[in-house]
Design a protein around this motif. Sequence first.
Motif, PDB file in Angstrom:
ATOM      1  N   ASN A 158     -39.263  29.487  -3.672  1.00 35.25           N
ATOM      2  CA  ASN A 158     -39.556  29.507  -2.247  1.00 35.25           C
ATOM      3  C   ASN A 158     -40.749  28.646  -1.859  1.00 35.25           C
ATOM      4  O   ASN A 158     -41.084  28.547  -0.692  1.00 35.25           O
ATOM      5  CB  ASN A 158     -39.837  30.950  -1.788  1.00 35.25           C
ATOM      6  N   PRO A 165     -42.714  25.553  -0.783  1.00 41.42           N
ATOM      7  CA  PRO A 165     -42.310  24.268  -0.206  1.00 41.42           C
ATOM      8  C   PRO A 165     -42.839  23.100  -1.043  1.00 41.42           C
ATOM      9  O   PRO A 165     -43.870  23.187  -1.680  1.00 41.42           O
ATOM     10  CB  PRO A 165     -42.954  24.278   1.175  1.00 41.42           C
ATOM     11  N   ILE A 166     -42.118  22.020  -1.017  1.00 44.92           N
ATOM     12  CA  ILE A 166     -42.504  20.822  -1.752  1.00 44.92           C
ATOM     13  C   ILE A 166     -43.640  20.146  -0.986  1.00 44.92           C
ATOM     14  O   ILE A 166     -43.542  19.938   0.221  1.00 44.92           O
ATOM     15  CB  ILE A 166     -41.305  19.859  -1.877  1.00 44.92           C
ATOM     16  N   THR A 194     -45.877  17.409   0.678  1.00 42.85           N
ATOM     17  CA  THR A 194     -45.535  16.095   1.223  1.00 42.85           C
ATOM     18  C   THR A 194     -46.781  15.234   1.279  1.00 42.85           C
ATOM     19  O   THR A 194     -47.886  15.732   1.446  1.00 42.85           O
ATOM     20  CB  THR A 194     -44.949  16.227   2.637  1.00 42.85           C
TER      21      THR A 194
END
Length: 93
Positions: free
Chosen positions: A5, A7-8, A10
């Motif tokens: 869950n 988030p990647i 950025t």
Amino acid sequence: MTRDNVPIPTQPSAPAPTQPPSGAAPDQPTDPTPAVRQAAIGADVPAAIVRGATQGAAQGTARAGLTHLTEKVLADPPDWVRTVWNFIKELWP
């Protein structure tokens, strides 16, 4: 939160390059910003081991000293301890 869950992360988007006005000399490219250096994972492990060993040695020494004093006092208590103990025993019904 599980690993699935998360988030990647950025990268921030870079601003679009600007065009120099016609007839002007082109700008020199700027040097990229230096990357922030992060400590390697586990770089502090040897220091933590030394701190843990030192702390363990100090605790062991304190425990051994306290044990020795306790055994010595219980085997042959000083006179004031006997006096206080006898006084407390008389107060207790």
